[in-house]
Design an enzyme around this catalytic site. Structure first.
Site, PDB file in Angstrom:
ATOM      1  N   THR A   1       5.022  -8.231   8.530  1.00 47.19           N
ATOM      2  CA  THR A   1       4.031  -7.002   8.266  1.00 47.19           C
ATOM      3  C   THR A   1       4.227  -6.378   9.364  1.00 47.19           C
ATOM      4  O   THR A   1       4.371  -6.492  10.721  1.00 47.19           O
ATOM      5  CB  THR A   1       2.835  -7.766   8.434  1.00 47.19           C
ATOM      6  OG1 THR A   1       2.117  -6.600   8.643  1.00 47.19           O
ATOM      7  CG2 THR A   1       2.020  -8.896   9.357  1.00 47.19           C
ATOM      8  N   ASP A   2       3.902  -5.199   9.407  1.00 46.33           N
ATOM      9  CA  ASP A   2       3.579  -3.258  10.731  1.00 46.33           C
ATOM     10  C   ASP A   2       2.005  -4.158  11.307  1.00 46.33           C
ATOM     11  O   ASP A   2       2.058  -3.542  12.768  1.00 46.33           O
ATOM     12  CB  ASP A   2       3.968  -2.235   9.773  1.00 46.33           C
ATOM     13  CG  ASP A   2       3.020  -2.514   8.570  1.00 46.33           C
ATOM     14  OD1 ASP A   2       2.463  -2.935   8.520  1.00 46.33           O
ATOM     15  OD2 ASP A   2       2.774  -1.098   8.411  1.00 46.33           O
ATOM     16  N   GLU A   3       1.517  -5.151  10.712  1.00 49.39           N
ATOM     17  CA  GLU A   3       0.460  -5.335  11.215  1.00 49.39           C
ATOM     18  C   GLU A   3       0.475  -5.893  12.491  1.00 49.39           C
ATOM     19  O   GLU A   3      -0.900  -5.708  13.475  1.00 49.39           O
ATOM     20  CB  GLU A   3      -0.800  -6.054  10.424  1.00 49.39           C
ATOM     21  CG  GLU A   3      -0.992  -4.991   9.236  1.00 49.39           C
ATOM     22  CD  GLU A   3      -2.007  -5.785   8.355  1.00 49.39           C
ATOM     23  OE1 GLU A   3      -3.284  -6.280   9.375  1.00 49.39           O
ATOM     24  OE2 GLU A   3      -2.704  -5.102   7.592  1.00 49.39           O
TER      25      GLU A   3
ATOM     26  N   TYR B   1      -5.379 -12.367  10.835  1.00 53.60           N
ATOM     27  CA  TYR B   1      -4.148 -12.212   9.859  1.00 53.60           C
ATOM     28  C   TYR B   1      -3.110 -11.481  11.086  1.00 53.60           C
ATOM     29  O   TYR B   1      -1.852 -12.409  10.945  1.00 53.60           O
ATOM     30  CB  TYR B   1      -4.654 -11.439   8.894  1.00 53.60           C
ATOM     31  CG  TYR B   1      -3.028 -10.584   8.659  1.00 53.60           C
ATOM     32  CD1 TYR B   1      -2.578 -11.865   7.508  1.00 53.60           C
ATOM     33  CD2 TYR B   1      -2.927  -9.524   8.003  1.00 53.60           C
ATOM     34  CE1 TYR B   1      -1.596 -11.135   6.806  1.00 53.60           C
ATOM     35  CE2 TYR B   1      -1.211  -9.538   7.785  1.00 53.60           C
ATOM     36  CZ  TYR B   1      -0.795 -10.435   7.467  1.00 53.60           C
ATOM     37  OH  TYR B   1       1.035 -10.169   6.415  1.00 53.60           O
TER      38      TYR B   1
ATOM     39  N   LYS C   1       0.638 -13.875  11.968  1.00 54.24           N
ATOM     40  CA  LYS C   1       1.853 -13.098  11.764  1.00 54.24           C
ATOM     41  C   LYS C   1       2.831 -13.244  12.737  1.00 54.24           C
ATOM     42  O   LYS C   1       3.781 -13.164  12.289  1.00 54.24           O
ATOM     43  CB  LYS C   1       1.898 -11.671  10.383  1.00 54.24           C
ATOM     44  CG  LYS C   1       1.325 -12.203   9.047  1.00 54.24           C
ATOM     45  CD  LYS C   1       2.368 -13.353   8.142  1.00 54.24           C
ATOM     46  CE  LYS C   1       3.664 -12.101   7.746  1.00 54.24           C
ATOM     47  NZ  LYS C   1       4.323 -13.240   6.919  1.00 54.24           N
TER      48      LYS C   1
ATOM     49  N   ASN D   1       2.449  -3.197   0.971  1.00 56.63           N
ATOM     50  CA  ASN D   1       2.441  -3.331  -0.698  1.00 56.63           C
ATOM     51  C   ASN D   1       2.089  -2.454  -1.631  1.00 56.63           C
ATOM     52  O   ASN D   1       0.852  -2.861  -1.459  1.00 56.63           O
ATOM     53  CB  ASN D   1       3.696  -4.054  -0.989  1.00 56.63           C
ATOM     54  CG  ASN D   1       4.552  -4.381  -0.112  1.00 56.63           C
ATOM     55  OD1 ASN D   1       5.730  -4.773  -0.732  1.00 56.63           O
ATOM     56  ND2 ASN D   1       5.068  -4.030   1.112  1.00 56.63           N
TER      57      ASN D   1
ATOM     58  N   LYS E   1      -7.273  -6.679  -2.916  1.00 62.77           N
ATOM     59  CA  LYS E   1      -6.394  -5.172  -2.525  1.00 62.77           C
ATOM     60  C   LYS E   1      -7.166  -3.641  -2.669  1.00 62.77           C
ATOM     61  O   LYS E   1      -7.352  -3.759  -3.300  1.00 62.77           O
ATOM     62  CB  LYS E   1      -5.489  -5.947  -2.486  1.00 62.77           C
ATOM     63  CG  LYS E   1      -4.430  -7.207  -1.625  1.00 62.77           C
ATOM     64  CD  LYS E   1      -4.463  -7.135  -0.365  1.00 62.77           C
ATOM     65  CE  LYS E   1      -4.101  -8.658  -0.141  1.00 62.77           C
ATOM     66  NZ  LYS E   1      -3.090  -9.286  -0.392  1.00 62.77           N
ATOM     67  N   LEU E   2      -7.114  -2.758  -1.560  1.00 59.94           N
ATOM     68  CA  LEU E   2      -7.187  -1.987  -1.943  1.00 59.94           C
ATOM     69  C   LEU E   2      -7.464  -0.869  -3.016  1.00 59.94           C
ATOM     70  O   LEU E   2      -7.866  -0.801  -4.133  1.00 59.94           O
ATOM     71  CB  LEU E   2      -7.020  -0.961  -0.774  1.00 59.94           C
ATOM     72  CG  LEU E   2      -7.418   0.818  -1.380  1.00 59.94           C
ATOM     73  CD1 LEU E   2      -9.546   0.666  -1.331  1.00 59.94           C
ATOM     74  CD2 LEU E   2      -7.289   1.137   0.005  1.00 59.94           C
TER      75      LEU E   2
ATOM     76  N   PRO F   1     -15.897   0.797  -2.724  1.00 55.21           N
ATOM     77  CA  PRO F   1     -16.425   0.495  -1.139  1.00 55.21           C
ATOM     78  C   PRO F   1     -14.951   1.029  -0.488  1.00 55.21           C
ATOM     79  O   PRO F   1     -13.755   0.412  -0.768  1.00 55.21           O
ATOM     80  CB  PRO F   1     -16.155  -1.029  -2.077  1.00 55.21           C
ATOM     81  CG  PRO F   1     -15.306  -1.736  -2.696  1.00 55.21           C
ATOM     82  CD  PRO F   1     -15.148  -1.182  -3.659  1.00 55.21           C
TER      83      PRO F   1
HETATM   84  O1  DAU Z   1       0.832  -2.945   6.625  1.00 54.78           O
HETATM   85  C1  DAU Z   1       1.022  -4.173   5.849  1.00 54.78           C
HETATM   86  C2  DAU Z   1      -0.605  -5.347   5.659  1.00 54.78           C
HETATM   87  O2  DAU Z   1      -1.006  -4.489   4.184  1.00 54.78           O
HETATM   88  C3  DAU Z   1       0.072  -6.547   4.593  1.00 54.78           C
HETATM   89  O3  DAU Z   1       0.706  -7.045   5.801  1.00 54.78           O
HETATM   90  C4  DAU Z   1      -1.199  -7.166   4.254  1.00 54.78           C
HETATM   91  O4  DAU Z   1      -0.456  -8.542   3.954  1.00 54.78           O
HETATM   92  C5  DAU Z   1      -1.771  -6.477   3.144  1.00 54.78           C
HETATM   93  O5  DAU Z   1      -3.114  -7.233   2.818  1.00 54.78           O
HETATM   94  C6  DAU Z   1      -1.774  -5.348   3.823  1.00 54.78           C
HETATM   95  O6  DAU Z   1      -3.440  -5.265   4.945  1.00 54.78           O
HETATM   96  P1  DAU Z   1      -4.271  -4.031   4.711  1.00 54.78           P
HETATM   97  O7  DAU Z   1      -5.712  -4.292   5.303  1.00 54.78           O
HETATM   98  O8  DAU Z   1      -3.880  -2.600   4.683  1.00 54.78           O
HETATM   99  O9  DAU Z   1      -4.691  -4.007   2.943  1.00 54.78           O
HETATM  100  P2  DAU Z   1      -5.880  -3.811   2.181  1.00 54.78           P
HETATM  101  O10 DAU Z   1      -5.678  -4.034   0.610  1.00 54.78           O
HETATM  102  O11 DAU Z   1      -6.869  -4.746   2.550  1.00 54.78           O
HETATM  103  O12 DAU Z   1      -6.787  -2.419   2.631  1.00 54.78           O
HETATM  104  C7  DAU Z   1      -6.154  -1.404   2.753  1.00 54.78           C
HETATM  105  C8  DAU Z   1      -7.011  -0.039   3.193  1.00 54.78           C
HETATM  106  O13 DAU Z   1      -8.056   0.151   2.510  1.00 54.78           O
HETATM  107  C9  DAU Z   1      -7.900  -0.813   5.032  1.00 54.78           C
HETATM  108  O14 DAU Z   1      -7.293   0.298   5.770  1.00 54.78           O
HETATM  109  C10 DAU Z   1      -8.764  -1.710   4.142  1.00 54.78           C
HETATM  110  C11 DAU Z   1      -9.358  -0.172   3.076  1.00 54.78           C
HETATM  111  N1  DAU Z   1     -10.225  -0.496   2.269  1.00 54.78           N
HETATM  112  C12 DAU Z   1     -10.234  -2.039   2.166  1.00 54.78           C
HETATM  113  C13 DAU Z   1     -10.593  -2.975   0.327  1.00 54.78           C
HETATM  114  C14 DAU Z   1     -10.271  -4.559   0.207  1.00 54.78           C
HETATM  115  C15 DAU Z   1     -11.509  -0.231   2.180  1.00 54.78           C
HETATM  116  O15 DAU Z   1     -11.831   0.428   2.070  1.00 54.78           O
HETATM  117  N2  DAU Z   1     -12.255  -0.968   0.951  1.00 54.78           N
HETATM  118  C16 DAU Z   1     -12.005  -2.238   0.846  1.00 54.78           C
HETATM  119  O16 DAU Z   1     -12.537  -2.113   0.099  1.00 54.78           O
END
Ligand code: DAU
Length: 335
Positions: free
Chosen positions: A111-113, A137, A141, A167, A176-177, A192
């Protein structure tokens, strides 16, 4: 014909629960093995019983919020699980003189994280960017990446690492968002947004990612790392508004869910702890050396994705029927 082992093959990118694999389950050249990547005996057996030539290692705990609540399982699956896979492949592929069987390769999907967060708007993540993980996390990684690097440096183990941006696409789990927003909007539930909603992610359509992985394994230079990104930066709030607009466009007027879908659902909630501000990948190396580029523009990708979720409501209901409810209440209470 080559034999591939795809760990996390039932997951989102490797393709989330077994329903995702309905298309391939009846093919003669495909076998599903249910095994834990931390179970060395089960993993070794796969390598002993098959002449595995390619490993694509997706299997990982992937959700940042879950890692904040429970880091331990992230270290187990992501670090120990990767080591088990490396050990098994090394044992199967190493020749008596310490070299490896020709044309046997391991690809570690990361991941880029691991690069941390960008503060200057003109900066991007390159393969040379120093690792600076912040969440449990991303720390797990990063550790797994370093283990793969250690195998390459120490044993000349034939591997590549790919680091991808966020992705999106069909079959992504609704924690995921993007799928969370689609699902909540359809049910008229709050959407949210963590913090001010201006955190930036670089979105990559999942099929483009899968293609990039295959191209790196076949055309990339061994021992190299390749960043895979969509050059597609968006603030979270923009993503959520785009999804609302797309749902309003795609839902027929007589669909009762249409009345639920509105920007009024957007709800700013307490920020994620340690929330990285911006991720953005410069996919220059993979473009130049491997010829890969992100084919799907975000507008097409998000439309295809929203359409897929509308057509696979049953899949979503199945995902949110079990533990998900408990997870959701626990994760979003008091936010
Ligand atoms: O960058 C790659 C990464 O992207 C992967 O390595 C991870 O496995 C993958 O889960 C993803 O991580 P993020 O934390 O960026 O993805 P997430 O969909 O959880 O959140 C995307 C953005 O949205 C992040 O800035 C947090 C925000 N978010 C997320 C959720 C679930 C919200 O504002 N509200 C939410 O309810």
């Amino acid at each position: 014909m080559r034999t591939y082992v795809v760990t996390g093959g039932a997951g989102f990118i490797g393709s989330n629960n077994l329903e995702n694999l309905k298309d391939v389950e009846n093919r003669d050249n495909y076998t599903f093995i249910r095994a834990d990547v931390c179970d060395a005996a089960a993993i070794n057996k796969i390598f002993q019983e098959n002449d595995v030539q390619r490993v694509v290692h997706f299997a990982a705990e992937s959700h940042v919020d879950r890692s904040i609540k429970n880091p331990t399982v992230f270290v187990e699956t992501n670090v120990l699980g990767t080591l088990v896979m490396l050990n098994a492949a090394k044992a199967a592929w190493e020749l008596p003189d310490g070299t490896f069987k020709p044309d046997h390769k391991f690809l570690h999907v990361s991941t880029d994280e691991v690069y941390g967060s960008l503060s200057n708007p003109n900066d991007y993540f390159y393969e040379t960017t120093k690792y600076d993980p912040h969440s449990p996390y991303s720390a797990s990684k990063a550790s797994s990446d370093f283990m793969v690097k250690a195998f390459m440096d120490t044993y000349k183990f034939p591997a590549n690492i790919t680091n991808c941006s966020n992705n999106y696409g069909p079959y992504q789990f609704p924690e995921k968002l993007i799928p969370l927003t689609i699902n909540n909007a359809l049910h008229g539930r709050a959407l949210p947004i963590y913090g001010d909603g201006k955190n930036i992610r670089d979105w990559l359509y999942v099929e483009d990612h899968a293609k990039g992985i295959d191209m790196v394994q076949e055309k990339g230079r061994l021992f190299e790392t390749y960043n895979i990104g969509g050059h597609n930066e968006r603030q979270n709030i923009q993503i959520v508004k785009t999804i609302i607009r797309t749902l309003q466009e795609l839902l027929p007027d007589d669909d009762p869910r249409k009345a639920n879908v509105s920007e009024d659902l957007i709800t700013y909630v307490t920020d994620r702890k340690g929330h990285d501000r911006r991720y953005a990948i410069a996919p220059d190396k993979i473009k130049k050396e491997v010829g890969w580029y992100p084919e799907t523009c975000f507008e097409d990708g998000i439309r295809k994705t929203v359409k897929w979720y509308l057509e696979h409501q049953e899949w979503m209901e199945h995902c949110i029927s079990g533990d998900y409810q408990k997870y959701y209440e626990d994760m979003y209470k008091n936010r």
